[in-house]
Design a protein around this motif. Sequence first.
Motif, PDB file in Angstrom:
ATOM      1  N   ARG A  62       0.828  -1.205   0.000  1.00 43.32           N
ATOM      2  CA  ARG A  62       0.000   0.000   0.000  1.00 43.32           C
ATOM      3  C   ARG A  62       0.869   1.265   0.000  1.00 43.32           C
ATOM      4  O   ARG A  62       0.548   2.244  -0.659  1.00 43.32           O
ATOM      5  CB  ARG A  62      -0.931   0.015   1.212  1.00 43.32           C
ATOM      6  N   VAL A  63       1.976   1.239   0.753  1.00 40.72           N
ATOM      7  CA  VAL A  63       2.889   2.389   0.763  1.00 40.72           C
ATOM      8  C   VAL A  63       3.460   2.600  -0.633  1.00 40.72           C
ATOM      9  O   VAL A  63       3.551   3.739  -1.116  1.00 40.72           O
ATOM     10  CB  VAL A  63       4.019   2.179   1.789  1.00 40.72           C
TER      11      VAL A  63
ATOM     12  N   ALA B 212       3.009   7.200   0.383  1.00 36.09           N
ATOM     13  CA  ALA B 212       2.872   7.908   1.664  1.00 36.09           C
ATOM     14  C   ALA B 212       2.663   6.895   2.783  1.00 36.09           C
ATOM     15  O   ALA B 212       1.721   6.105   2.734  1.00 36.09           O
ATOM     16  CB  ALA B 212       1.702   8.887   1.612  1.00 36.09           C
ATOM     17  N   ILE B 213       3.535   6.918   3.766  1.00 34.59           N
ATOM     18  CA  ILE B 213       3.442   5.962   4.864  1.00 34.59           C
ATOM     19  C   ILE B 213       2.237   6.255   5.746  1.00 34.59           C
ATOM     20  O   ILE B 213       1.489   5.351   6.142  1.00 34.59           O
ATOM     21  CB  ILE B 213       4.741   5.975   5.697  1.00 34.59           C
TER      22      ILE B 213
ATOM     23  N   LEU C 232      14.155  -1.097   1.434  1.00 40.91           N
ATOM     24  CA  LEU C 232      13.101  -1.233   0.436  1.00 40.91           C
ATOM     25  C   LEU C 232      12.550   0.108  -0.011  1.00 40.91           C
ATOM     26  O   LEU C 232      12.035   0.239  -1.127  1.00 40.91           O
ATOM     27  CB  LEU C 232      11.952  -2.088   0.999  1.00 40.91           C
ATOM     28  N   LEU C 233      12.661   1.119   0.869  1.00 37.13           N
ATOM     29  CA  LEU C 233      12.043   2.415   0.596  1.00 37.13           C
ATOM     30  C   LEU C 233      13.035   3.551   0.821  1.00 37.13           C
ATOM     31  O   LEU C 233      13.811   3.516   1.778  1.00 37.13           O
ATOM     32  CB  LEU C 233      10.829   2.628   1.503  1.00 37.13           C
ATOM     33  N   HIS C 234      12.995   4.528  -0.062  1.00 36.77           N
ATOM     34  CA  HIS C 234      13.701   5.783   0.168  1.00 36.77           C
ATOM     35  C   HIS C 234      12.719   6.761   0.778  1.00 36.77           C
ATOM     36  O   HIS C 234      11.629   6.973   0.243  1.00 36.77           O
ATOM     37  CB  HIS C 234      14.243   6.354  -1.148  1.00 36.77           C
TER      38      HIS C 234
ATOM     39  N   LEU D  57      10.324   3.684  -3.929  1.00 35.35           N
ATOM     40  CA  LEU D  57      10.929   2.360  -3.844  1.00 35.35           C
ATOM     41  C   LEU D  57      12.407   2.411  -4.196  1.00 35.35           C
ATOM     42  O   LEU D  57      12.821   3.112  -5.123  1.00 35.35           O
ATOM     43  CB  LEU D  57      10.227   1.401  -4.795  1.00 35.35           C
ATOM     44  N   SER D  58      13.207   1.654  -3.465  1.00 34.68           N
ATOM     45  CA  SER D  58      14.601   1.439  -3.854  1.00 34.68           C
ATOM     46  C   SER D  58      14.621   0.396  -4.969  1.00 34.68           C
ATOM     47  O   SER D  58      13.586  -0.197  -5.311  1.00 34.68           O
ATOM     48  CB  SER D  58      15.399   0.931  -2.657  1.00 34.68           C
ATOM     49  N   THR D  59      15.780   0.155  -5.531  1.00 40.66           N
ATOM     50  CA  THR D  59      15.881  -0.872  -6.571  1.00 40.66           C
ATOM     51  C   THR D  59      15.468  -2.230  -6.015  1.00 40.66           C
ATOM     52  O   THR D  59      14.706  -2.976  -6.651  1.00 40.66           O
ATOM     53  CB  THR D  59      17.321  -0.947  -7.107  1.00 40.66           C
TER      54      THR D  59
END
Length: 302
Positions: free
Chosen positions: A13-14, A19-20, A49-51, A59-61
């Motif tokens: 969902r994020v 948005a967290i 996993l997230l920037h 999302l990170s790679t």
Amino acid sequence: MSIDLKSLELFVRVAALGAIGKAGAEFGLSATAATQRLQALETTVGTQLLHRTTRAVSLSTDGEIFLAHAKRILGNVEEALADIQPDAQDIKGDLRVACSASFGRLHIAPHVTEFLEHHPGVTLQLAMSDSVVDIVEQGFDMAIRIGELAPSTLKARKLAESPRLLVASPKYLERHSVPTTLEDLKHHNCLAREDMRTWSLTSADGTLHDVKINGNFSSTSAEAITEAARSGLGIARKCAWEIADQLTNGSLIPVLKNHTVSPYWKVFAVRPPSRLPSARVRAFTDFLEAKFKTVPALCDQA
């Protein structure tokens, strides 16, 4: 390695919302609690996993790779749960359903007894209102929605068709003549739902026309519009399922049948995005879909 499904759902969902805090709210979590849960997930999988910035989340790679797997895992779990539905007699618990007042009265309430006889362990609460409720905020398990669905995170399943048409009473048409063109429609008394003063109709060649209507009556109540049309006040735009009896007994007659009302509407069951459907929700949704298939006005056969 142990990863709980709720953390996977939250991560998905994020990624969708960026948005967290907004995603966390769907799960009843504060932004801080949601962040902590995501950090624990990253610790478990051993990578970021997230920037995160003060303005956005991306999302990170590795996050992009993990997202595809997370979606597949959640989809497999949902399919597995659907395949092991308990026996009807074993389905238990509360089921909260929201629907419009008119549709609920005509096409849901008459079947409640049969459903509860098949599922004696279920307690059903049917909230009928012409106002659209926020089923996540108000804690509903599902809602029946009619029309075009606005963009949202809700999960939707089509249950039936909901064709619309223009109708008037024989008394009105005798007094004011039968409209044969869209230009004619502009000179008739048209009954508006709420303050919808533009009707969209598609001609036989597929051309879409927006027609500005005029009339001396509008209402927030669909049933009030039906009654006004039946009593001879003017032309109404109605769903076929709302006026099936009036079409059968001739108290309302279709007009401009060479045009179709746009956009084309359907009946949907919607549920919160962050939950897998419970056996109660699946059972009620399947039950309604089967019932609707027996109603010509809900199958575009009116």
